[in-house]
Design a protein around this motif. Structure first.
Motif, PDB file in Angstrom:
ATOM      1  N   MET A 120       0.847  -1.207   0.000  1.00  0.00           N
ATOM      2  CA  MET A 120       0.000   0.000   0.000  1.00  0.00           C
ATOM      3  C   MET A 120       0.878   1.251   0.000  1.00  0.00           C
ATOM      4  O   MET A 120       1.872   1.313   0.712  1.00  0.00           O
ATOM      5  CB  MET A 120      -0.923  -0.002   1.226  1.00  0.00           C
ATOM      6  CG  MET A 120      -1.852   1.210   1.311  1.00  0.00           C
ATOM      7  SD  MET A 120      -2.890   1.195   2.796  1.00  0.00           S
ATOM      8  CE  MET A 120      -3.883  -0.267   2.463  1.00  0.00           C
ATOM      9  N   SER A 121       0.533   2.228  -0.792  1.00  0.00           N
ATOM     10  CA  SER A 121       1.307   3.460  -0.856  1.00  0.00           C
ATOM     11  C   SER A 121       1.140   4.262   0.426  1.00  0.00           C
ATOM     12  O   SER A 121       0.152   4.136   1.138  1.00  0.00           O
ATOM     13  CB  SER A 121       0.863   4.294  -2.060  1.00  0.00           C
ATOM     14  OG  SER A 121      -0.511   4.619  -1.960  1.00  0.00           O
ATOM     15  N   ASN A 122       2.148   5.106   0.716  1.00  0.00           N
ATOM     16  CA  ASN A 122       2.051   5.936   1.912  1.00  0.00           C
ATOM     17  C   ASN A 122       1.195   7.162   1.621  1.00  0.00           C
ATOM     18  O   ASN A 122       0.744   7.377   0.482  1.00  0.00           O
ATOM     19  CB  ASN A 122       3.441   6.317   2.419  1.00  0.00           C
ATOM     20  CG  ASN A 122       4.241   7.124   1.406  1.00  0.00           C
ATOM     21  OD1 ASN A 122       3.691   7.859   0.584  1.00  0.00           O
ATOM     22  ND2 ASN A 122       5.559   7.006   1.460  1.00  0.00           N
ATOM     23  N   LEU A 123       0.967   7.965   2.652  1.00  0.00           N
ATOM     24  CA  LEU A 123       0.037   9.087   2.500  1.00  0.00           C
ATOM     25  C   LEU A 123       0.564  10.119   1.511  1.00  0.00           C
ATOM     26  O   LEU A 123      -0.230  10.736   0.781  1.00  0.00           O
ATOM     27  CB  LEU A 123      -0.226   9.725   3.863  1.00  0.00           C
ATOM     28  CG  LEU A 123      -1.298  10.814   3.880  1.00  0.00           C
ATOM     29  CD1 LEU A 123      -2.653  10.256   3.482  1.00  0.00           C
ATOM     30  CD2 LEU A 123      -1.394  11.460   5.266  1.00  0.00           C
ATOM     31  N   THR A 124       1.876  10.319   1.482  1.00  0.00           N
ATOM     32  CA  THR A 124       2.451  11.270   0.535  1.00  0.00           C
ATOM     33  C   THR A 124       2.109  10.873  -0.892  1.00  0.00           C
ATOM     34  O   THR A 124       1.714  11.708  -1.723  1.00  0.00           O
ATOM     35  CB  THR A 124       3.977  11.346   0.714  1.00  0.00           C
ATOM     36  OG1 THR A 124       4.281  11.742   2.065  1.00  0.00           O
ATOM     37  CG2 THR A 124       4.581  12.343  -0.250  1.00  0.00           C
ATOM     38  N   GLU A 125       2.231   9.587  -1.195  1.00  0.00           N
ATOM     39  CA  GLU A 125       1.908   9.100  -2.535  1.00  0.00           C
ATOM     40  C   GLU A 125       0.404   9.171  -2.800  1.00  0.00           C
ATOM     41  O   GLU A 125      -0.030   9.501  -3.912  1.00  0.00           O
ATOM     42  CB  GLU A 125       2.414   7.664  -2.696  1.00  0.00           C
ATOM     43  CG  GLU A 125       3.937   7.553  -2.649  1.00  0.00           C
ATOM     44  CD  GLU A 125       4.412   6.120  -2.530  1.00  0.00           C
ATOM     45  OE1 GLU A 125       3.626   5.273  -2.040  1.00  0.00           O
ATOM     46  OE2 GLU A 125       5.560   5.839  -2.901  1.00  0.00           O
ATOM     47  N   GLN A 126      -0.388   8.884  -1.770  1.00  0.00           N
ATOM     48  CA  GLN A 126      -1.837   8.931  -1.935  1.00  0.00           C
ATOM     49  C   GLN A 126      -2.331  10.354  -2.195  1.00  0.00           C
ATOM     50  O   GLN A 126      -3.228  10.576  -3.015  1.00  0.00           O
ATOM     51  CB  GLN A 126      -2.520   8.361  -0.696  1.00  0.00           C
ATOM     52  CG  GLN A 126      -2.331   6.875  -0.493  1.00  0.00           C
ATOM     53  CD  GLN A 126      -2.981   6.408   0.803  1.00  0.00           C
ATOM     54  OE1 GLN A 126      -4.149   6.640   1.047  1.00  0.00           O
ATOM     55  NE2 GLN A 126      -2.209   5.729   1.631  1.00  0.00           N
TER      56      GLN A 126
END
Length: 212
Positions: free
Chosen positions: A1-7
Motif C-alpha cells: 500500500m502506498s504511503n500518505l504522501t503518494e496517496q
C-alpha cells in the motif's frame, strides 16, 4: 500500500484532472498567497506548552486536554472539514493506524471548526474510532496561530463546488485552520509539529507514531 504522501499526490492529480483549469489555477493562487504570508512562522512551536482546551465531541461531551494528557501522549490533527478530500484521506490513514498509536499508550483526536453534526457525519462515513472535537469559531485554533481568512477571490470557487463554509461551520466567518498535526507529551510540551498552508501536503502517520 502506498504511503500518505503518494496517496495525496495521486488525489491531487485526480482532482486537478476533473476541475476546470481556471479553478485549479485559482486554488493554486490561493495556496501561493498563503505561502507568501508565511503563516507557518506564527504557529505555536515544538518545545512550547500546548494551551489547555475543553471542546465537545460528536456526542456533545466535553473533552479536555488535561484529562487526555493524564493518560499518555496525544496526537492532535486539525482538519478543515468533511468537504475536504485531503482531510478525509488523512483522517482515514490515522484511523487505520490507531492501534499503533494506542499500543504506545497515546490518544488520537481530531479537531475542526465544523458543526458537531458535520463532525458526526464525518465520523460515521469514515468509521472512525477516535474523537472528533468541534472548535467553535476556530477559538482554540486561533490561540495556536493556525487560522487564516479565506481570500475573497477564492470564495466563488468554493461556492461553485458546493462548499458553503457558513453552513458547515455554522458561522459567518470564512476562517479555516491550517491542517496542522501536533504530537504532545504528558507534560503538555509539543514534541512534534507538522504545519503546511498547502493543504494538499500531509505527513505520514508513521512519522508521527515514531515520535511517541
Amino acid at each position: 500500500m502506498s504511503n500518505l504522501t503518494e496517496q495525496t499526490a495521486a488525489l491531487r492529480a485526480q482532482i486537478n484532472a476533473q476541475l476546470p483549469a481556471s479553478t485549479v489555477q485559482a486554488f493554486e493562487a490561493s495556496v501561493q498567497d498563503l505561502k507568501q504570508r508565511n503563516i507557518e512562522a506564527g504557529v505555536i512551536r515544538t518545545g512550547e506548552k500546548l494551551p489547555d482546551f475543553e471542546l465537545p465531541n460528536v456526542a456533545n461531551n466535553i473533552i479536555s486536554s488535561k484529562q487526555l494528557l493524564s493518560q499518555g501522549k496525544l496526537i492532535i490533527a486539525f482538519f478543515r472539514g468533511i468537504w475536504c478530500p485531503y482531510c478525509n484521506l488523512q483522517i482515514r490513514e490515522l484511523n487505520n493506524k490507531l492501534n499503533l498509536i494506542t499500543d504506545k499508550n497515546a490518544t488520537l483526536i481530531a479537531i475542526s471548526p465544523q458543526s458537531i453534526s458535520h463532525n458526526n457525519k464525518m465520523s460515521i462515513q469514515n468509521n472512525l474510532h477516535f474523537d472528533i472535537l468541534t472548535d467553535i469559531d476556530n477559538s482554540y485554533a486561533r490561540r495556536l496561530g493556525i487560522i487564516f481568512e479565506l481570500q475573497d477571490f477564492i470564495k466563488p470557487y468554493y461556492e461553485e463546488l458546493g462548499i458553503d463554509l457558513t453552513e458547515f461551520n455554522e458561522s459567518n466567518s470564512y476562517e479555516l485552520p491550517v491542517p496542522v498535526i501536533f504530537v504532545v507529551d504528558t507534560d503538555h510540551t509539543i514534541i512534534c509539529t507538522f504545519a503546511d498552508t498547502d493543504y494538499t501536503n500531509r505527513t505520514d502517520a508513521d512519522l508521527l507514531i515514531a515520535k511517541l
